[in-house]
Scaffold this motif. Structure first.
Motif, PDB file in Angstrom:
ATOM      1  N   ALA A 173       4.609 -68.969  -7.528  1.00 26.90           N
ATOM      2  CA  ALA A 173       4.275 -70.019  -6.564  1.00 26.90           C
ATOM      3  C   ALA A 173       2.786 -70.341  -6.667  1.00 26.90           C
ATOM      4  N   GLU A 174       2.409 -71.503  -6.109  1.00 25.60           N
ATOM      5  CA  GLU A 174       1.004 -71.902  -6.147  1.00 25.60           C
ATOM      6  C   GLU A 174       0.136 -70.876  -5.442  1.00 25.60           C
ATOM      7  N   GLY A 175      -0.937 -70.489  -6.102  1.00 26.36           N
ATOM      8  CA  GLY A 175      -1.901 -69.580  -5.511  1.00 26.36           C
ATOM      9  C   GLY A 175      -1.558 -68.117  -5.616  1.00 26.36           C
ATOM     10  N   GLU A 176      -0.352 -67.769  -6.128  1.00 28.15           N
ATOM     11  CA  GLU A 176       0.041 -66.363  -6.164  1.00 28.15           C
ATOM     12  C   GLU A 176      -0.794 -65.547  -7.146  1.00 28.15           C
ATOM     13  N   LEU A 177      -1.144 -66.130  -8.283  1.00 31.12           N
ATOM     14  CA  LEU A 177      -1.982 -65.398  -9.234  1.00 31.12           C
ATOM     15  C   LEU A 177      -3.337 -65.083  -8.618  1.00 31.12           C
ATOM     16  N   GLY A 178      -3.936 -66.087  -7.998  1.00 33.21           N
ATOM     17  CA  GLY A 178      -5.221 -65.865  -7.362  1.00 33.21           C
ATOM     18  C   GLY A 178      -5.148 -64.814  -6.271  1.00 33.21           C
ATOM     19  N   LEU A 179      -4.065 -64.853  -5.472  1.00 30.57           N
ATOM     20  CA  LEU A 179      -3.892 -63.888  -4.394  1.00 30.57           C
ATOM     21  C   LEU A 179      -3.774 -62.472  -4.946  1.00 30.57           C
ATOM     22  N   LEU A 180      -2.965 -62.287  -5.997  1.00 32.55           N
ATOM     23  CA  LEU A 180      -2.779 -60.954  -6.555  1.00 32.55           C
ATOM     24  C   LEU A 180      -4.075 -60.402  -7.145  1.00 32.55           C
ATOM     25  N   TYR A 181      -4.777 -61.237  -7.931  1.00 31.51           N
ATOM     26  CA  TYR A 181      -6.043 -60.770  -8.502  1.00 31.51           C
ATOM     27  C   TYR A 181      -7.066 -60.477  -7.398  1.00 31.51           C
ATOM     28  N   HIS A 182      -7.017 -61.257  -6.335  1.00 32.24           N
ATOM     29  CA  HIS A 182      -7.907 -61.014  -5.200  1.00 32.24           C
ATOM     30  C   HIS A 182      -7.618 -59.628  -4.609  1.00 32.24           C
ATOM     31  N   ALA A 188      -9.961 -68.289 -11.483  1.00 34.12           N
ATOM     32  CA  ALA A 188      -9.372 -69.193 -12.483  1.00 34.12           C
ATOM     33  C   ALA A 188      -8.127 -69.902 -11.957  1.00 34.12           C
ATOM     34  N   ASP A 189      -7.576 -69.443 -10.837  1.00 32.52           N
ATOM     35  CA  ASP A 189      -6.399 -70.067 -10.242  1.00 32.52           C
ATOM     36  C   ASP A 189      -6.857 -71.177  -9.294  1.00 32.52           C
ATOM     37  N   ASN A 190      -6.863 -72.398  -9.780  1.00 32.84           N
ATOM     38  CA  ASN A 190      -7.377 -73.527  -8.994  1.00 32.84           C
ATOM     39  C   ASN A 190      -6.533 -73.825  -7.759  1.00 32.84           C
ATOM     40  N   SER A 191      -5.313 -73.323  -7.717  1.00 30.06           N
ATOM     41  CA  SER A 191      -4.458 -73.578  -6.558  1.00 30.06           C
ATOM     42  C   SER A 191      -4.661 -72.556  -5.447  1.00 30.06           C
ATOM     43  N   TYR A 192      -5.445 -71.514  -5.711  1.00 32.58           N
ATOM     44  CA  TYR A 192      -5.682 -70.484  -4.702  1.00 32.58           C
ATOM     45  C   TYR A 192      -6.794 -70.945  -3.764  1.00 32.58           C
TER      46      TYR A 192
END
Length: 452
Positions: free
Chosen positions: A39-48, A72-76
């Motif tokens: 889903a949008e922003g999930e990569l950013g959330l996990l790396y966060h 790098a996840d522009n949707s996060y």
């Protein structure tokens, strides 16, 4: 993303099991790599979240790598908080230049609603770089942010910056503004001790004694060596009935006394080990919070790495505090405006009493030090012929004596005695007129005291 695994990881994080939390978040990330729907922003959330765990485990280099992946996840939408954490990670590695860069990115993120944390981190990094003015600007922004639940912390650090910039009067104003907020007794005692040293630096000795006695009142706080010296100095001046600023004028060391600082201008901490232990329990004044040894036990790190549930609970407590202190930013701003107005009023009063820069004395000494090259000290209204005529009786004397002065806002008369090379003395009456905020000579005449 495997939401069950994600929630387990969050629960582990919530009970301080950071190793298990890191494993859980990493498995969630691996699941996305294996083809799970993203889903949008999930990569950013996990790396966060992975970066947060690594910070807790003091693996700052790997934390930087994880946070960088999150950016790098522009949707996060949590990029502001991520960059603030990046700033803290770089600072933990003593890379303060990169720390400042990421704090600046954080404060520029319009979606980041806790910019005071980034401003606070930025101020600490600037202090480490020895940039007191920039640090003061950052702490001021942190204090004025109405979302800041602890503006006293920023105001105390701002006072430290003012002291480093040799502006103790502004430090006093900052410390006094901090007093309107709730704080524990240890912090309040430290605040009063700092305030006492700032008052000492301004020559306001009675106020300094009062502040030091407030710090010592509950008998739980002990002044450090430098503060003790200032306390005794203030007591001595009050006992002698010394007027305001007298000690500062008589003792050059008083104006250079930086003992009120928690962090000196070069950014190096000056705490003893016992001071560092106290600072770890006290979030209101700056210590070496970027050192690896402090285990990131500050309120800043707790906020950045809290779960959403923790943040929600924390926010409810902040809301209760906010009801007690509405328009905090406006109050602080008004306090600084009052300081500026008072400073401007003092300047106007000094101007009306004949003070200026350069002073009358410095102009006179420049004239007699080298009369043949002193045309610049004369009023521009005078012709060169008149200047030459006035210079005729002037003898050269690098140690000319000023016998008296009659000064008003726009004119001044100096009575001067100069020694000749033959050992005689010549007296002069020198009339001056205003030139901007300074003075220029408008007339020179021989003066005979017996005839006047």
């Amino acid at each position: 993303m495997n939401n069950v695994l994600f929630q387990r990881a969050r629960e582990a994080y919530g009970v301080n099991d950071y190793v298990s939390a890191l494993e859980g978040f990493t498995q969630c990330l691996q699941g996305l790599s294996d083809g799970e729907e993203v889903a949008e922003g999930e990569l950013g959330l996990l790396y966060h979240q992975i970066g947060n765990c690594l910070m807790k485990l003091h693996d700052y280099e790997e934390a930087i790598h994880a946070y960088t992946q999150a950016t790098a996840d522009n949707s996060y939408e949590g990029i502001g908080a991520v960059n603030c954490n990046l700033g803290n990670s770089y600072a933990a590695l003593h890379d303060y230049e990169n720390a400042v860069k990421h704090f600046e990115i954080a404060v520029s993120d319009a979606k980041y609603d806790s910019v005071y944390k980034a401003y606070s981190g930025m101020g600490k990094a600037y202090l480490k770089l020895g940039k007191s003015a920039e640090a003061g600007s950052a702490f001021r922004s942190a204090a004025l942010d109405e979302a800041n639940p602890n503006p006293a912390q920023a105001l105390l650090n701002l006072g430290i910056c003012f002291m480093a910039l040799d502006r103790p009067a502004d430090a006093v104003a900052s410390y006094e503004s901090a007093l309107q907020f709730d704080m524990n007794s240890a912090t309040r005692n430290k605040l009063y001790a700092n305030m006492g040293q700032a008052y000492t630096a301004t020559g306001q000795f009675q106020q300094a004694v009062n502040a030091f006695e407030e710090a010592l009142a509950d008998k739980t706080y002990f002044l450090n060596d430098a503060a003790s010296v200032d306390y005794q100095r203030a007591i001595g001046q009050v006992a002698q009935g010394t007027q305001v600023l007298a000690a500062v004028e008589d003792d050059p060391a008083a104006t250079a006394d930086m003992s009120g600082l928690d962090v000196p201008g070069d950014g190096a901490p000056i705490y003893h080990e016992t001071d560092m232990a106290a600072a770890a329990q006290n979030p209101y004044y700056y210590a070496d919070s970027y050192g690896v040894s402090d285990k990131y036990n500050s309120g800043d790190e707790r906020f950045f790495n809290a779960t959403e549930e923790e943040i929600e609970q924390w926010s409810r407590g902040v809301a209760r505090q906010d009801r007690k202190r509405r328009n905090v930013g406006l109050k602080i701003l008004v306090a600084f405006i009052v300081v500026l107005v008072l400073a401007a009023g003092a300047g106007v009063f000094a101007y009306s009493q004949g003070y200026g820069y350069p002073t009358q004395e410095s102009v006179v000494k420049q004239l007699f030090a080298d009369p043949t090259n002193a045309s610049s000290v004369f009023s521009s209204d005078l012709s060169s012929e008149k200047v030459e005529k006035m210079l005729d009786p002037v003898v050269q004397d690098a140690n000319v004596t000023i016998d008296g002065q009659e000064a008003s806002m726009n004119s001044s008369v100096e009575y001067v005695t100069a020694s000749t090379s033959e050992g005689g003395e010549v007296q002069y009456k020198i009339t001056m007129s205003r030139d901007g905020i300074g003075w220029k000579i408008s007339n020179i005449e021989l003066y005979f005291a017996s005839q006047n």
